[in-house]
Design a protein around this motif. Structure first.
Motif: not given
Length: 457
Positions: A351-364, A417-432
């Motif tokens: 039961n989260v906000s629409q913003l949290a839901h949409d952000t989670a979908v992109t991150m997943i 740079l104030h990128w979106s949360a999903p873009a920042v998330f990708f940058c923080m996973r690229c070490d894999n």
């Protein structure tokens, strides 16, 4: 085909042995993640602030958890190779050394969590509501740290001697105890007070208390292979302190740096707002849930590779390493499919906000596409290199890339740079990506094999 057989196992007994260790560890992880997931689902009924408070309030425990994992994993490097030699005396000595260190460390973390909870929460967020709720959660959760550290470290050391089933029983029962007390004390059911976020912390304490009692009963009355008992904690002279430090310090450093790095990643997202923190919490649960078999295989490969080296079968250790990585890669595509297919179904539980839901979908979605790199890197670093005694390369590929690549990119893109949360998330996973490629070169070189044991006395 003959060349393939020279580098990989093609017979079922090897994979049966590997899976016999992998599956119980994976199921234990599923149960542990089930506890985390139930916490987030239950607290999610209270809104974004509650779920963010529990996530950020649990960051100190996350650092303790990975530090304890590092201490036990460093010990497992030695234990697995001594297990290959069947040197039970030295295995018991390593058990004792590790448990003593873990208890001291967890005591320090308990004091910090209980007495400095608000100050710790301010590191991760500026939201006053999240700080207040998270501090209340952490100050109570701190009482569970020593309980968890002892039982978890003992169970992890048992893995190195191929005893893994006890963890399923202990954590299986712990899951139901945690859910029961969460239900009572989060929502005020069955006559219990409605403590909200603090109720989740109390449920965790009760579960950890059960785990400790169960482990002590198993240790003293059931376990017959290692025959370790609490009296071994009083035997201070073992002659293995230097060996333990040489193998544990790089592993502990790696896990501590990794844990702090994960906390910084959560900090980066946390400063974007409670909705993004909530999305990150959900994504972390998703990631851990679908990766349990990969992490289980990494732990199993460390045991199998280490034991094989201890037995003196170096060529077989190389074949075991290659086969483990290949199987991990195959499992990663299963994880990818589960992530993509399961997104709408599991997100519907929150039961989260629409913003949290949409952000989670992109991150997943990003997380799903990263699975092959994450799986190969995990089996390589946490499993093969660590089991082979190559703990310094382990440190370089795991924490070195995290701090040298992923975190700087995350901080620059998030705060600069104030990128979106999903873009920042990708940058923080690229070490894999880099980790998996570099790990394959290290595996091919054969220089990862280290004999870290002493001769039997």
């Amino acid at each position: 085909m003959q060349r393939f057989k020279a580098h990989f196992y093609t017979d079922w007994p090897f994979y049966k042995r590997l899976l016999a260790i992998t599956i119980p560890i994976a199921l234990q992880n599923v149960i542990s993640l089930g506890v985390n997931m139930m916490d987030t689902v239950m607290l999610g009924q209270l809104g974004d602030v509650a779920i963010a408070a529990a996530n950020l309030g649990g960051q100190l425990f996350t650092i303790l958890d990975v530090l304890g994992f590092g201490l036990a994993s460093g010990a497992a490097v030695l234990i697995a190779q001594y297990w290959g030699k069947r040197d039970m005396e030295r295995i018991r000595q390593i058990f004792a050394l590790t448990l003593r260190v873990v208890l001291v460390v967890s005591f320090v973390f308990s004091l910090a969590g209980h007495f400095f909870a608000p100050q710790i929460l301010r590191i991760f967020t500026t939201d006053p509501e999240v700080i207040q709720a998270g501090a209340a959660y952490l100050s109570l959760l701190a009482f569970s740290f020593m309980l968890f550290s002892f039982s978890n470290c003992y169970i992890m050391c048992l893995r190195a001697v191929e005893q893994v089933r006890v963890s399923m029983v202990v954590y299986g029962c712990s899951f139901f105890i945690n859910v029961f007390f969460n239900y009572c004390f989060i929502f005020g059911k069955l006559g219990a007070p409605a403590w909200g976020v603090r109720g989740a912390a109390f449920g965790t304490i009760m579960a950890r208390l059960f785990e400790l009692c169960a482990v002590l009963v198993y240790m003293c009355f059931i376990e017959k292979t290692v025959r370790f008992t609490p009296r071994w904690l009083l035997r201070l002279k073992s002659g293995l302190g230097r060996d333990y430090l040489r193998n544990s310090v790089p592993v502990v450093s790696n896990e501590l740096l990794w844990g702090v790095g994960m906390a910084i990643i959560n900090l980066t997202i946390g400063h974007m707002g409670a909705s993004y923190t909530s999305a990150m919490s959900i994504v972390n649960v998703f990631n851990q849930l679908v990766s349990v078999f990969v992490f289980g295989m990494a732990a199993a490969s460390a045991v199998v590779v280490g034991k094989t080296i201890g037995e003196g079968r170096i060529q077989d250790a190389k074949r075991a390493a290659n086969s483990s990585v290949l199987l991990g890669l195959a499992l990663s595509f299963v994880c990818m499919g589960l992530l993509l297919v399961g997104r709408p179904h599991i997100l519907g539980l929150y039961n989260v906000s629409q913003l949290a839901h949409d952000t989670a979908v992109t991150m997943i979605t990003i997380l799903a596409l990263m699975q092959p790199f994450q799986a190969v890197g995990c089996v390589m670093v946490v499993g093969v290199l660590r089991g082979g005694g190559d703990v310094r390369t382990n440190l370089l590929l795991d924490s070195g890339l995290l701090w040298g690549l992923a975190i700087p990119l995350g901080l620059i893109t998030g705060f600069g740079l104030h990128w979106s949360a999903p873009a920042v998330f990708f940058c923080m996973r690229c070490d894999n990506i880099v980790k998996s490629v570099a790990g394959l070169f290290r595996l091919r070189s054969g220089r990862w094999i280290r004999v870290v044991t002493r001769e039997n006395t």
